[in-house]
Design a protein around this motif. Structure first.
Motif, PDB file in Angstrom:
ATOM      1  N   PRO A  52       0.704  -1.339  -0.001  1.00 56.66           N
ATOM      2  CA  PRO A  52       0.159  -0.261   0.116  1.00 56.66           C
ATOM      3  C   PRO A  52       0.842   1.237  -0.112  1.00 56.66           C
ATOM      4  O   PRO A  52       2.117   1.212   0.280  1.00 56.66           O
ATOM      5  CB  PRO A  52      -0.749   0.006   1.287  1.00 56.66           C
ATOM      6  N   SER A  53       0.233   2.220  -0.550  1.00 57.44           N
ATOM      7  CA  SER A  53       0.842   3.863  -0.273  1.00 57.44           C
ATOM      8  C   SER A  53      -0.156   4.859  -0.539  1.00 57.44           C
ATOM      9  O   SER A  53      -1.163   4.765  -1.222  1.00 57.44           O
ATOM     10  CB  SER A  53       1.735   3.731  -1.274  1.00 57.44           C
ATOM     11  N   LEU A  54      -0.050   5.746   0.232  1.00 51.89           N
ATOM     12  CA  LEU A  54      -0.812   7.192   0.006  1.00 51.89           C
ATOM     13  C   LEU A  54       0.037   8.306  -0.706  1.00 51.89           C
ATOM     14  O   LEU A  54      -0.007   8.697  -1.926  1.00 51.89           O
ATOM     15  CB  LEU A  54      -1.161   7.604   1.199  1.00 51.89           C
ATOM     16  N   ARG A  55       1.361   8.535   0.055  1.00 51.78           N
ATOM     17  CA  ARG A  55       1.898   9.828  -0.345  1.00 51.78           C
ATOM     18  C   ARG A  55       2.862   9.467  -1.785  1.00 51.78           C
ATOM     19  O   ARG A  55       2.866  10.296  -2.456  1.00 51.78           O
ATOM     20  CB  ARG A  55       3.020   9.906   0.439  1.00 51.78           C
ATOM     21  N   THR A  56       3.351   8.281  -1.666  1.00 51.03           N
ATOM     22  CA  THR A  56       4.245   7.689  -2.615  1.00 51.03           C
ATOM     23  C   THR A  56       3.779   7.830  -4.167  1.00 51.03           C
ATOM     24  O   THR A  56       3.936   8.177  -5.013  1.00 51.03           O
ATOM     25  CB  THR A  56       5.048   6.592  -2.462  1.00 51.03           C
ATOM     26  N   ARG A 109       7.405  -0.388  -5.760  1.00 53.36           N
ATOM     27  CA  ARG A 109       7.181  -0.472  -4.410  1.00 53.36           C
ATOM     28  C   ARG A 109       7.270  -1.763  -4.016  1.00 53.36           C
ATOM     29  O   ARG A 109       6.219  -2.668  -4.216  1.00 53.36           O
ATOM     30  CB  ARG A 109       6.414   0.393  -3.764  1.00 53.36           C
ATOM     31  N   GLU A 133      10.107   2.732  -2.468  1.00 54.35           N
ATOM     32  CA  GLU A 133      10.597   2.126  -1.448  1.00 54.35           C
ATOM     33  C   GLU A 133      10.529   0.595  -1.686  1.00 54.35           C
ATOM     34  O   GLU A 133       9.641  -0.123  -2.029  1.00 54.35           O
ATOM     35  CB  GLU A 133       9.598   2.377  -0.301  1.00 54.35           C
ATOM     36  N   HIS A 183      14.465   3.752   1.090  1.00 50.88           N
ATOM     37  CA  HIS A 183      13.217   4.752   0.624  1.00 50.88           C
ATOM     38  C   HIS A 183      13.898   5.896   0.050  1.00 50.88           C
ATOM     39  O   HIS A 183      13.545   7.031   0.621  1.00 50.88           O
ATOM     40  CB  HIS A 183      12.158   4.854   1.599  1.00 50.88           C
ATOM     41  N   GLN A 190      11.932   9.217  -0.443  1.00 48.31           N
ATOM     42  CA  GLN A 190      11.549   9.925   0.933  1.00 48.31           C
ATOM     43  C   GLN A 190      12.580  10.817   1.418  1.00 48.31           C
ATOM     44  O   GLN A 190      12.509  11.857   2.017  1.00 48.31           O
ATOM     45  CB  GLN A 190      11.052   8.951   2.030  1.00 48.31           C
ATOM     46  N   CYS A 243       8.104  10.405   8.230  1.00 49.91           N
ATOM     47  CA  CYS A 243       7.772  10.262   6.951  1.00 49.91           C
ATOM     48  C   CYS A 243       6.164  10.037   6.698  1.00 49.91           C
ATOM     49  O   CYS A 243       5.817  10.417   5.549  1.00 49.91           O
ATOM     50  CB  CYS A 243       8.426   9.032   6.277  1.00 49.91           C
ATOM     51  N   LEU A 244       5.514   9.749   7.807  1.00 51.04           N
ATOM     52  CA  LEU A 244       4.045   9.368   7.736  1.00 51.04           C
ATOM     53  C   LEU A 244       4.169   8.173   6.832  1.00 51.04           C
ATOM     54  O   LEU A 244       4.555   8.032   5.834  1.00 51.04           O
ATOM     55  CB  LEU A 244       3.173  10.484   7.040  1.00 51.04           C
ATOM     56  N   PRO A 245       2.983   7.271   6.902  1.00 50.91           N
ATOM     57  CA  PRO A 245       1.938   7.620   7.872  1.00 50.91           C
ATOM     58  C   PRO A 245       2.504   7.286   9.452  1.00 50.91           C
ATOM     59  O   PRO A 245       3.435   6.571   9.708  1.00 50.91           O
ATOM     60  CB  PRO A 245       0.807   6.393   7.918  1.00 50.91           C
ATOM     61  N   ARG A 250       7.596  15.616  -1.188  1.00 44.63           N
ATOM     62  CA  ARG A 250       7.832  14.311  -2.214  1.00 44.63           C
ATOM     63  C   ARG A 250       7.608  14.535  -3.538  1.00 44.63           C
ATOM     64  O   ARG A 250       8.184  13.942  -4.365  1.00 44.63           O
ATOM     65  CB  ARG A 250       6.657  13.384  -1.523  1.00 44.63           C
TER      66      ARG A 250
HETATM   67  N1   CP Z   1       6.003   8.333   3.396  1.00 47.92           N
HETATM   68  C1   CP Z   1       5.430   7.136   2.380  1.00 47.92           C
HETATM   69  O1   CP Z   1       6.126   6.571   1.782  1.00 47.92           O
HETATM   70  O2   CP Z   1       4.027   7.360   2.595  1.00 47.92           O
HETATM   71  P1   CP Z   1       3.004   5.949   1.788  1.00 47.92           P
HETATM   72  O3   CP Z   1       3.676   4.866   2.552  1.00 47.92           O
HETATM   73  O4   CP Z   1       1.920   6.526   2.161  1.00 47.92           O
HETATM   74  O5   CP Z   1       3.610   6.057   0.193  1.00 47.92           O
END
Ligand code: CP
Length: 314
Positions: free
Chosen positions: A46-50, A110, A142, A147, A150, A272-274, A300
């Motif tokens: 999973p990923s949001l930001r990337t 990823r 990542e 990563h 990041q 880096c979140l989450p 990012r």
């Molecule tokens: N920081 C980061 O890579 O966030 P995601 O896992 O949401 O992509």
């Protein structure tokens, strides 16, 4: 730069950082650079930001973007050379990566570690297979051990906020209920070294990173000592490298609180979140004026844009 998977892929880090800053100042200045080209983004995890920031970066460069959650939507891939594929895996990475290379000019991957077999994870089996078989530049979104997008965004954020030429930068472990990869911490340590800053790493006993990542940095098990006069406090959980993938401590006294931040030089809080609020960091810290986590997330996009522009030959 042919691939972007580690700090060592970058020949001129100050120039790359300057390029990212230029992208931020004028995001559409190279809006035709990627015309007619395709970026593939494939996610085993999973990923949001990337996912969103890399698509936005591609859009800013005029690149078409195709995205696949390969971990849930693709055929299960085989990575063993010479495997007799009469069990669970349906397609060899040799074929899958080569096919994707026919559709895409750059492929982002990823792939998290399994956290069971250290040797296998640290060999970067997935990333290396894509590098070997895709025939196009590979961008790490990542991997098992790093990563880099990041870390580049983190360095850009430090450049924006630093008040002195050589700020005190601290990387602190914090507790987490699940076993997490070492990738973000490894990468941050690697990129801080490449940028020639000093780094203090603090964690409980048993959480030492792999030697190539902590080499040259100061390591202490005394978090309060580490935080003293820090300008930047980068907080992250990781599972043990030595007792590979294990959780050795959930000590809540390692959580970053307002009291801990009071030890710093009005340090900036980074993550880096989450993030698990009130486990890794107290609400009062992440919601404070000294928290720069949203700047990291925003950067990012510009880190990815600078890297994509470079891979496109800019
Ligand atoms: N920081 C980061 O890579 O966030 P995601 O896992 O949401 O992509």
């Amino acid at each position: 730069m042919h691939h972007f998977t580690a700090a060592s892929d970058v020949t001129d880090l100050p120039a790359l950082l300057a390029k990212a800053a230029r992208c931020k100042a004028d995001p559409l200045q190279w809006s035709t650079l990627g015309r007619g080209k395709t970026l593939g983004l494939i996610f085993f995890n999973p990923s949001l930001r990337t996912r969103l920031s890399t698509q936005k970066a591609a859009h800013n460069l005029g690149l078409q973007c195709i995205v696949m959650n390969i971990g849930t939507e693709g055929w299960q891939l085989e990575f063993e050379d010479g495997a007799v594929m009469n069990a669970g895996t349906a397609e060899h990475v040799k074929d899958a990566a080569a096919v994707m290379g026919r559709y895409c000019d750059i492929i982002g991957v990823r792939s998290f570690p399994g956290l069971k077999d250290r040797e296998e994870d640290y060999q970067e089996r997935v990333l290396e297979a894509f590098k070997k078989y895709a025939g196009v530049p590979i961008l790490s979104l990542e991997s098992a051990t790093r990563h880099p997008l990041q870390s580049l965004a983190d360095l850009l954020t430090i450049e924006e906020y630093k008040q002195v030429e050589r700020p005190k930068i601290v990387l602190s472990w914090a507790p987490h209920p699940r076993a997490l990869p070492q990738a973000v911490a490894n990468s941050f340590a690697e990129w801080i070294r490449a940028s020639e800053y000093d780094l203090v790493i603090t964690h409980p006993e048993g959480y030492d990173l792999a030697a190539p990542f902590f080499a040259g940095h100061t390591v202490t098990y005394d978090q309060n000592e580490a935080l003293k006069d820090a300008d930047f406090v980068y907080v992250k959980n990781w599972s043990s490298y030595r007792q590979y993938g294990q959780i050795l401590s959930q000590d809540p006294s390692w959580m970053i609180t307002e009291e801990k931040m009071a030890l710093t030089n009005q340090g900036k809080f980074m993550h880096c979140l989450p993030v698990r609020r009130n486990v890794i960091v107290a609400d009062g810290v992440i919601d404070s004026a000294d928290s720069i986590v949203l700047d990291q997330a925003e950067n990012r996009t510009y880190a990815a844009q600078a890297v994509l522009a470079t891979l496109l030959g800019k």
